[in-house]
Design an enzyme around this catalytic site. Structure first.
Site, short mmCIF file in Angstrom:
data_model
loop_
_atom_site.label_atom_id
_atom_site.label_comp_id
_atom_site.label_asym_id
_atom_site.label_seq_id
_atom_site.Cartn_x
_atom_site.Cartn_y
_atom_site.Cartn_z
CE LYS A 195 24.11 11.11 6.86
NZ LYS A 195 24.30 9.71 6.43
N PRO A 197 26.89 8.80 3.11
CG PRO A 197 27.98 6.90 2.33
CD PRO A 197 28.21 8.25 2.86
CG HIS A 220 29.08 -14.27 -13.25
ND1 HIS A 220 29.16 -13.21 -14.09
CD2 HIS A 220 27.75 -14.48 -13.07
CE1 HIS A 220 27.94 -12.80 -14.40
NE2 HIS A 220 27.07 -13.56 -13.80
CD GLU A 246 25.52 -17.20 -10.61
OE1 GLU A 246 26.56 -16.62 -10.26
OE2 GLU A 246 24.46 -16.59 -10.84
CG ASP A 298 24.93 -10.62 -14.67
OD1 ASP A 298 24.95 -10.30 -13.48
OD2 ASP A 298 24.96 -11.79 -15.08
P1 ADP Z 1 22.66 7.94 9.35
O1 ADP Z 1 22.08 9.00 10.21
O2 ADP Z 1 24.02 8.26 8.84
O3 ADP Z 1 21.77 7.45 8.26
P2 ADP Z 1 22.52 6.46 11.78
O4 ADP Z 1 23.35 7.33 12.63
O5 ADP Z 1 21.06 6.57 11.93
O6 ADP Z 1 22.91 6.66 10.26
O7 ADP Z 1 23.00 4.97 11.98
C1 ADP Z 1 22.10 3.92 12.15
C2 ADP Z 1 22.65 2.90 13.10
O8 ADP Z 1 23.81 2.29 12.57
C3 ADP Z 1 23.10 3.48 14.41
O9 ADP Z 1 22.04 3.55 15.30
C4 ADP Z 1 24.17 2.52 14.86
O10 ADP Z 1 23.59 1.43 15.53
C5 ADP Z 1 24.75 2.03 13.57
N1 ADP Z 1 25.99 2.75 13.25
C6 ADP Z 1 26.21 3.50 12.16
N2 ADP Z 1 27.45 4.00 12.15
C7 ADP Z 1 28.04 3.56 13.27
C8 ADP Z 1 29.34 3.74 13.83
N3 ADP Z 1 30.27 4.49 13.24
N4 ADP Z 1 29.60 3.16 15.01
C9 ADP Z 1 28.68 2.42 15.64
N5 ADP Z 1 27.45 2.21 15.16
C10 ADP Z 1 27.12 2.77 13.98
ZN ZN Z 2 25.08 -13.16 -13.71
#
Ligand code: ADP
Ligand code: ZN
Length: 679
Positions: free
Chosen positions: A234, A229, A455, A452, A526
């Site tokens: 990544k 996600p 819930h 609320e 909801d």
């Molecule tokens: P994706 O490419 O999966 O959408 P990114 O690599 O661009 O996500 O992540 C965005 C930011 O979130 C990164 O620049 C970092 O600051 C933070 N981040 C995400 N995952 C990690 C992780 N495992 N460790 C440290 N920072 C993270």
């Molecule tokens: Zn509600």
């Protein structure tokens, strides 16, 4: 525009810019303007003087124009008398100009002078020639057309990316991070993701010492696909691979290939690989590869997207085209591997899939560890607690929380960021900004409180519902009230758990129905959630008795045909209704049975605006299914502090009420300023 000549093929190529066009056009205009004057002196004189000059016999030629201006060309011999200057200084055809009453009177005057032999020159009548406007009329339309054309080409050429011009439409838009550059990201910066790191570590090894593998006859993988996600790191991981291996890193998004011109995508792919080969060993990172890599021709009725297919084909060709030891490794990211074209996933292309999932509790701790590094925090910050407070957060969300906390602390003029700032940041990211200034009638407040409380009561009373952390009727973002739960992080979910969740979600509407007597729009979210969930349970998870063990999930994005009959579709609808109505009735029954407690909870909510698990426990007694109550009570410290704040808030509220129109920021302040004063 040959890439080879430029060592660093970034976008800083000197370009043929529009300014040059403007300059050229302007120079042409000036040139024409000057040449139309012929470089000779002209002098404006009165009609009387003009007549005098003609009588004196100075005129070699008289040219009359239709706008009653007249030019008189002076005989070389008389230049001195007319201009009081040397003949050499006044140019070849010096003249004087004047206005005449009318061309008829001029012609009569010249006739007379001719008769008296004082004027022997030629006499001409002409249309006024306006050089500049004539020129503009001829050239301007073309100039405009060209300008407009350039403008659009530039727009298209740079769609989404930096300022490329029409001449670089076919260039790849990859961003190049050189090795040893400022952006040095290593595995240290990537928290959690142990398995993924292990997989990519091998890639780092390949890049560092390829011979080690090729000597043994092994083939270096060409690419790996990072699946997960958004915001899970990544891109970060790919950058870390480049950083660890100390190789250049090309980064671009799949959508950068897609352009409205035919063939552009393919040519960008070619260009990208050409650049990469010059820099090898290196890494190419393609984010959102599904933009180009979606399965081809799945939907013949839509005619397909030829341009995208061409791009994909080119990508496949290029991936096949470079040898295994050319030192280019392609990493691609997507959150949907299932829609990618099978050809991309074949051996020799993206043959490895590395899953990058949302961080679990321990991984979140690590991610917090990474992002807390640059932040000045005090001792009150408890990473454990923060990690538990942020279920379902991605790495990017956590990075955001840390940043937001620092901003909140700065806004309140603190020296260090403390725990409360982090908790506020979490709340804010989950629910949006608090809007204490939103004007509500007493009746509305009551309805929201009852909703609320519905819930909250149900989640307390149902065995499998997520335990409650806090409930508030302070509007936040677009929600009018909110309840915070501590979701169990589980890998599988049982039918009972899902039904209890549905029941608790319907509790809001059920409470309105029972205790207000009128239902309201407040339950839309909801209902939407419940409907989706019921549909999923029945059509995808085979959880209904009438349609057991059937999954109609279809990941084909253009599926117009349902994979089941009309009859089944009716049955699904019926079952969805039955599920939801069943849980709704259940919610109503439970709430009527606990009417007293529920109403007490609602009153408390109206009074205090924010209530916590503790308060609910005081009213309902210990939770029967308190298997995780220790976990909830672990928040005790937080809760106490938040409660104190809430009380202080209540005191401050009187001050706030006088300025209901204050902006969100100002209204947000009291919450944290109180915190400041407790220190
Ligand atoms: P994706 O490419 O999966 O959408 P990114 O690599 O661009 O996500 O992540 C965005 C930011 O979130 C990164 O620049 C970092 O600051 C933070 N981040 C995400 N995952 C990690 C992780 N495992 N460790 C440290 N920072 C993270
Ligand atoms: Zn509600």
């Amino acid at each position: 525009m040959d890439n080879k000549k430029k060592p660093n093929n970034k976008m800083n190529v000197p370009k043929f810019s529009l300014n040059w066009m403007y300059a050229i056009i302007a120079m042409m205009l000036i040139g024409l303007y000057l040449s139309s004057e012929g470089g000779s002196t002209t002098k404006q004189i009165s009609y009387n003087e003009f007549q005098q000059y003609v009588r004196n016999g100075y005129a070699s030629k008289v040219v009359a124009y239709n706008d009653n201006t007249v030019e008189l060309y002076v005989k070389p011999a008389n230049i001195k008398e007319v201009f009081k200057q040397d003949a050499t200084k006044v140019g070849k055809t010096p003249m004087v100009t004047t206005r005449v009453p009318s061309n008829e009177s001029l012609s009569r005057f010249l006739e007379k002078e001719r008769d008296e032999a004082r004027f022997q020159g030629t006499e001409q009548y002409e249309e006024k020639k306006d050089y500049i406007s004539a020129f503009l009329w001829q050239v301007l339309p073309f100039a405009l057309l060209i300008g407009v054309w350039f403008f659009f080409m530039r727009k298209m050429g740079s769609g989404g990316g930096g300022g490329s011009s029409v001449f670089s439409v076919g260039k790849s838009k990859a961003q190049l991070f050189e090795k040893g550059g400022t952006m040095k990201i290593t595995f240290k910066d990537v928290a959690g993701l142990a398995e993924a790191k292990q997989e990519v570590e091998e890639i780092v090894e390949f890049l560092r010492q390829p011979q080690k593998y090729t000597d043994l006859g092994g083939k270096i993988p060409k690419g790996a696909l990072l699946v997960g996600p958004p915001g899970t790191g990544k891109t970060l991981l790919a950058k870390a691979v480049a950083g660890e291996a100390n190789v250049p890193f090309f980064s671009l998004s799949g959508s950068d290939f897609v352009e409205m011109f035919v063939g552009v995508g393919a040519s960008r792919v070619r260009d990208l690989f050409k650049q990469a080969k010059e820099k090898s060993p290196c890494i190419i990172f393609i984010d959102e590869i599904d933009a180009v890599g979606r399965a081809r021709g799945k939907n013949p009725s839509m005619g397909g997207n030829d341009e995208r297919e061409n791009t994909l084909n080119q990508l496949l060709t290029e991936m096949d085209g470079f040898g295994t030891n050319s030192g280019i490794i392609i990493l691609a990211a997507t959150n949907r591997a299932d829609i990618l074209d099978k050809a991309l996933l074949r051996a020799g292309r993206f043959d490895r899939q590395i899953h990058v999932d949302l961080p679990d509790l321990n991984e979140r701790k690590e991610v917090f560890g990474v992002h807390l590094r640059p932040i000045k925090i005090d001792d009150s910050v408890d990473v454990d607690l923060l990690a538990r407070q942020t279920p379902g957060f991605s790495g990017a969300d956590i990075a955001n929380v840390c940043n937001e906390a620092a901003l909140i602390a700065a806004r309140n003029g603190k020296k260090f960021v403390d725990k409360q700032d982090f908790l506020d940041a979490v709340d804010r990211i989950v629910g949006g900004l608090e809007k204490k200034s939103k004007i509500m009638t007493v009746e509305e407040r009551r309805t929201i409180a009852l909703h609320e409380a519905g819930h909250a009561s149900l989640s307390w009373l149902l065995e499998h519902a997520n335990p409650l952390i806090k409930v508030t009727i302070v509007p936040r973002g677009r929600a009018l009230g909110a309840a915070w739960y501590l979701p169990e992080e589980r890998q599988i979910t049982t039918k009972e758990e899902m039904l209890d969740e549905m029941c608790a979600t319907l509790g809001g509407r059920a409470a309105e129905d029972l205790f207000v007597g009128r239902i309201s729009t407040g339950a839309m979210n909801d209902l939407e959630r419940v409907t989706k969930q019921a549909y999923g349970m029945i059509a995808y998870l085979g959880m209904s008795e009438k349609l057991p063990n059937l999954c109609y999930y279809n990941n084909d994005e253009y599926s117009f045909n349902k994979p089941y009959s009309e009859k089944t579709s009716e049955l699904i609808d019926e079952e969805v209704k039955r599920f939801i109505n069943g849980q709704y009735e259940r919610a109503k029954t439970i709430l009527s049975e606990h009417k007293k407690e529920h109403n007490a909870l609602a009153s408390l909510l109206i009074e205090k605006e924010v209530i916590f698990a503790e308060d609910v426990e005081r009213i309902f007694g210990k939770r029967l299914w308190a298997s995780r109550s220790e976990e909830i009570m672990a928040f005790d410290k937080t809760i106490e502090k938040e409660k104190k704040n809430a009380e202080k808030d209540a005191e401050l509220k009187d001050d706030n009420e006088t300025k209901t129109n204050t902006s969100e920021k100002e209204v947000d302040l009291p919450e944290t300023t109180t915190d400041d004063s407790t220190k």
